[in-house]
Scaffold this motif. Structure first.
Motif: not given
Length: 300
Positions: A201-204, A211-212, A260-263
């Motif tokens: 959830q956080a990644l999206q 930034t890291q 990777k999907d999140a770019g």
């Protein structure tokens, strides 16, 4: 070190017990093991641990590694001591800038963090103990912004690290910080999980502000037992609350694919906090090799 990659993978001295024990592994041996295991870089460990000035660059170059970043905590909740900590940060920024960089996007990320909150350190994670009082959030966030601005003035982009046992450990607290500042976030999967958050959830939600990334596995069962025993964060680590990748509750391959999907582009730091006792060096080295191999199989 591999050039022209959108993601590079680093290890960290904390994985080898640098902060928590008198490890027998010195900087040269530690970096050599990282190279042998296929890492592209390293987190700093304690500022200066890997050397200083030209010595830092020479040491990293000998091992074909880059510097991914490193932890610097500041007392954002203490108006009287914050300026003192800013000077500590500026010293660290000079140190970061002494490391060679082949691509500005992979320059070291100063990892801004809070020092321990004693109440939270004694009872880490969910259910969460009080952190920053609501009325003090604007001043707290303003100091975080000043620290971020100091990093940028030195030519480096910061990453604020949410962390168990500190004033900013939950998903909601990171959301508040994002609202009140423009600082980037270091998404630490293990610390977020044990604070009740969902790394996916956080990644999206934070994709434009990350930034890291620190990929860290964690075990909810050990955390729950530690809470029941009123054990603190140090004891949680000793019990293996942050375990080798693939041995906890994080679906590591799925997270790697989601990343990777999140770019996401930048450093991914593999972290597995080593306890002060209970692990021999052979176990630590085997875990770090296996951690890297698991991410490699997942495409990182």
């Amino acid at each position: 070190m591999t050039a022209n990659r959108t993601i590079r993978v680093a290890s960290a001295p904390v994985n080898f017990g640098i902060y928590r024990s008198n490890t027998t592994l010195g900087p040269e041996e530690l970096l050599a093991s990282m190279t042998d295991h296929g890492y592209d870089g390293t987190d700093s460990g304690p500022i200066g641990y890997l050397g200083a000035g030209p010595g830092l660059g020479d040491r990293l170059a000998r091992h074909g590694l880059a510097l991914a970043g490193g932890w610097v905590d500041l007392r954002y909740g203490d108006a009287d001591r914050f300026d003192e900590d800013l000077e500590k940060l500026r010293h660290a920024l000079k140190w970061f800038n002494s490391a060679p960089v082949d691509d500005p996007w992979f320059a070291p990320r100063p990892t801004l963090a809070c020092p321990s909150n004693p109440e939270r350190f004694a009872h880490p994670g969910t259910p969460v103990r009080p952190g920053v009082p609501d009325a003090k959030w604007p001043a707290f966030a303003a100091r975080v912004q000043r620290a971020a601005d100091a990093c940028r003035a030195a030519g480096l982009e910061p990453a604020f690290h949410q962390h168990l046992g500190t004033d900013v450990e939950t998903y909601e607290e990171v959301e508040r910080l994002l609202e009140l500042t423009d600082v980037g976030i270091c998404l630490d999967t293990g610390h977020l999980m044990l604070a009740g958050g969902d790394p996916f959830q956080a990644l999206q939600a934070w994709a434009g502000r990350i930034t890291q990334v620190h990929v860290k596995d964690a075990r909810h069962d050990l955390h729950e037992q530690a809470r029941a025993d009123e054990a603190d964060l140090t004891e949680l680590v000793r019990r293996g609350g942050f375990c080798a990748l693939g041995e906890g509750d994080l679906d590591v391959p799925a997270f790697a694919h989601a990343l990777k999907d999140a770019g996401y582009t930048g450093w991914v730091v593999i972290e597995q906090d080593a306890p002060a006792t209970g692990q021999d060096l052979d176990t630590i080295l085997a875990d770090q090799r296996a951690n890297r191999e698991l991410l490699r199989k997942a495409g990182l």
